[in-house]
Scaffold this active site. Sequence first.
Site, PDB file in Angstrom:
ATOM      1  N   GLU A   1      61.721  42.692  27.750  1.00 50.70           N
ATOM      2  CA  GLU A   1      63.180  42.867  27.787  1.00 50.70           C
ATOM      3  C   GLU A   1      63.675  43.571  26.516  1.00 50.70           C
ATOM      4  O   GLU A   1      64.550  44.431  26.568  1.00 50.70           O
ATOM      5  CB  GLU A   1      63.870  41.507  27.921  1.00 50.70           C
ATOM      6  CG  GLU A   1      63.549  40.828  29.233  1.00 50.70           C
ATOM      7  CD  GLU A   1      64.028  39.385  29.292  1.00 50.70           C
ATOM      8  OE1 GLU A   1      64.578  39.000  30.323  1.00 50.70           O
ATOM      9  OE2 GLU A   1      63.818  38.642  28.299  1.00 50.70           O
TER      10      GLU A   1
ATOM     11  N   SER B   1      65.158  29.879  25.740  1.00 52.18           N
ATOM     12  CA  SER B   1      64.848  30.162  27.134  1.00 52.18           C
ATOM     13  C   SER B   1      65.728  31.276  27.664  1.00 52.18           C
ATOM     14  O   SER B   1      66.691  31.695  27.018  1.00 52.18           O
ATOM     15  CB  SER B   1      65.044  28.900  27.983  1.00 52.18           C
ATOM     16  OG  SER B   1      66.415  28.753  28.263  1.00 52.18           O
ATOM     17  N   LYS B   2      65.401  31.708  28.824  1.00 54.66           N
ATOM     18  CA  LYS B   2      66.105  32.778  29.519  1.00 54.66           C
ATOM     19  C   LYS B   2      67.612  32.502  29.606  1.00 54.66           C
ATOM     20  O   LYS B   2      68.421  33.424  29.609  1.00 54.66           O
ATOM     21  CB  LYS B   2      65.497  32.819  30.913  1.00 54.66           C
ATOM     22  CG  LYS B   2      65.224  34.039  31.704  1.00 54.66           C
ATOM     23  CD  LYS B   2      64.684  35.264  31.094  1.00 54.66           C
ATOM     24  CE  LYS B   2      65.578  36.451  31.309  1.00 54.66           C
ATOM     25  NZ  LYS B   2      66.391  36.829  30.182  1.00 54.66           N
ATOM     26  N   ARG B   3      67.966  31.203  29.672  1.00 55.91           N
ATOM     27  CA  ARG B   3      69.370  30.839  29.836  1.00 55.91           C
ATOM     28  C   ARG B   3      70.253  31.371  28.704  1.00 55.91           C
ATOM     29  O   ARG B   3      71.384  31.733  28.913  1.00 55.91           O
ATOM     30  CB  ARG B   3      69.520  29.308  29.884  1.00 55.91           C
ATOM     31  CG  ARG B   3      69.360  28.724  31.260  1.00 55.91           C
ATOM     32  CD  ARG B   3      69.435  27.213  31.195  1.00 55.91           C
ATOM     33  NE  ARG B   3      68.346  26.664  30.385  1.00 55.91           N
ATOM     34  CZ  ARG B   3      68.497  26.047  29.227  1.00 55.91           C
ATOM     35  NH1 ARG B   3      69.687  25.878  28.724  1.00 55.91           N
ATOM     36  NH2 ARG B   3      67.455  25.584  28.574  1.00 55.91           N
TER      37      ARG B   3
END
Length: 381
Positions: free
Chosen positions: A276, A266-268
Amino acid sequence: MFSNSVIRASSAITPARTRFAPSPTGYLHLGSLRTALFNYLLAKGTGGQFLLRIEDTDKKRTVEGAEEGIFDTLRWAGLQWDEGPLVGGEFGPYRQSERTELHRKHVDILLEEGHAYRCYCAPQRLEALALTRKHSGQSTDYDRHCLNSPPTASAAEPHVVRLKAPVQYPAYHDLVYGTITPGAQSHDHAIGAFEDPILLKSDGMPTYHLANVVDDHFMNITHVLRATEWMPSTPKHVHLYSCFGWKPPKFVHVGLLQDTQGKKLSKRTGDVFISEFREKGYLPEALNNFVALMGWSHAGESDILDIQKLVEQFSIDGLTTGNTKVEFGKLDYLQKQYARNRVMGGSGDKEILDAVEAQVRKRFGEKYLPYLQKLQISLFV
Ligand code: GLU
């Protein structure tokens, strides 16, 4: 570097018609690129076709611009679809929202044959039912109040159509995971709780299960290759194929991508969206090679496999069970190799230098550009 397990045998392949079927609900991430790539490789490696189908029946979740983002990302990655939006094809339209007539016709067939029924329950009733059941620790599934639809109700009144789920969904064969035997639902049925998934919503739009099965059938898809998060849906799909009397496609599920802690990527924990990686200057060939090695193992000596080699070497036999822990060090290694290839006589040297220039400009500012000339080659070797 990548967690994987046993290599499984699977059947020999004749030309495969595969599809990548994203919902336009956001940006494509590493996992979706891998699904698209595997489908592309399977089709190309067997002399078949790779289709793109946009699964946009859930208007509430549709994000503006997401569809264009999907086209753009796939093209950037070099995964041009043979049939689909923008390019057309014999089996279109390729946007599900343009196929609702076909979907509704098939809901009618299920209704006529007793495999489905209309449900007129108001959302308030369903909420109250779920709440009461939750409090008594029971399954919150539907109670089949409308199985024999109220005599006063008519098709003109607001309703959904539900599948009459069998007590036991049929077993099916997965080319990676082997025979899958879904659990029986006898206990839930005994207490009056029935899964009975919705096939047609009150706005007349089909749900994923129905549209996916009908479209895979009518688009002559031979292999459904997708992530294991869709595995719980597969028994319902297999059941639907049998209700319609259709031969199901072959199912090929691949594990999920996880971070190094074993949690969903995930983005975390870092970048996940293809946009990106693009922005950072990663090359499509490096990213393709990177995702291809997640959940697939090959017999060759080198992990550096450009798209040509991937097409030649990819086979379902190399797909591995289990989830994959993604380690980004490998991406940087691959990036270096491909960047070097481009600079050292590859056709894309101008492109790579432009990308470096853009990065220098962005990160350090104009004044550092003159140093770039001196650095050019040494950056990559
Ligand atoms: N629309 C689903 C998705 O967003 C498709 C899943 C499938 O491949 O059946 O991934």
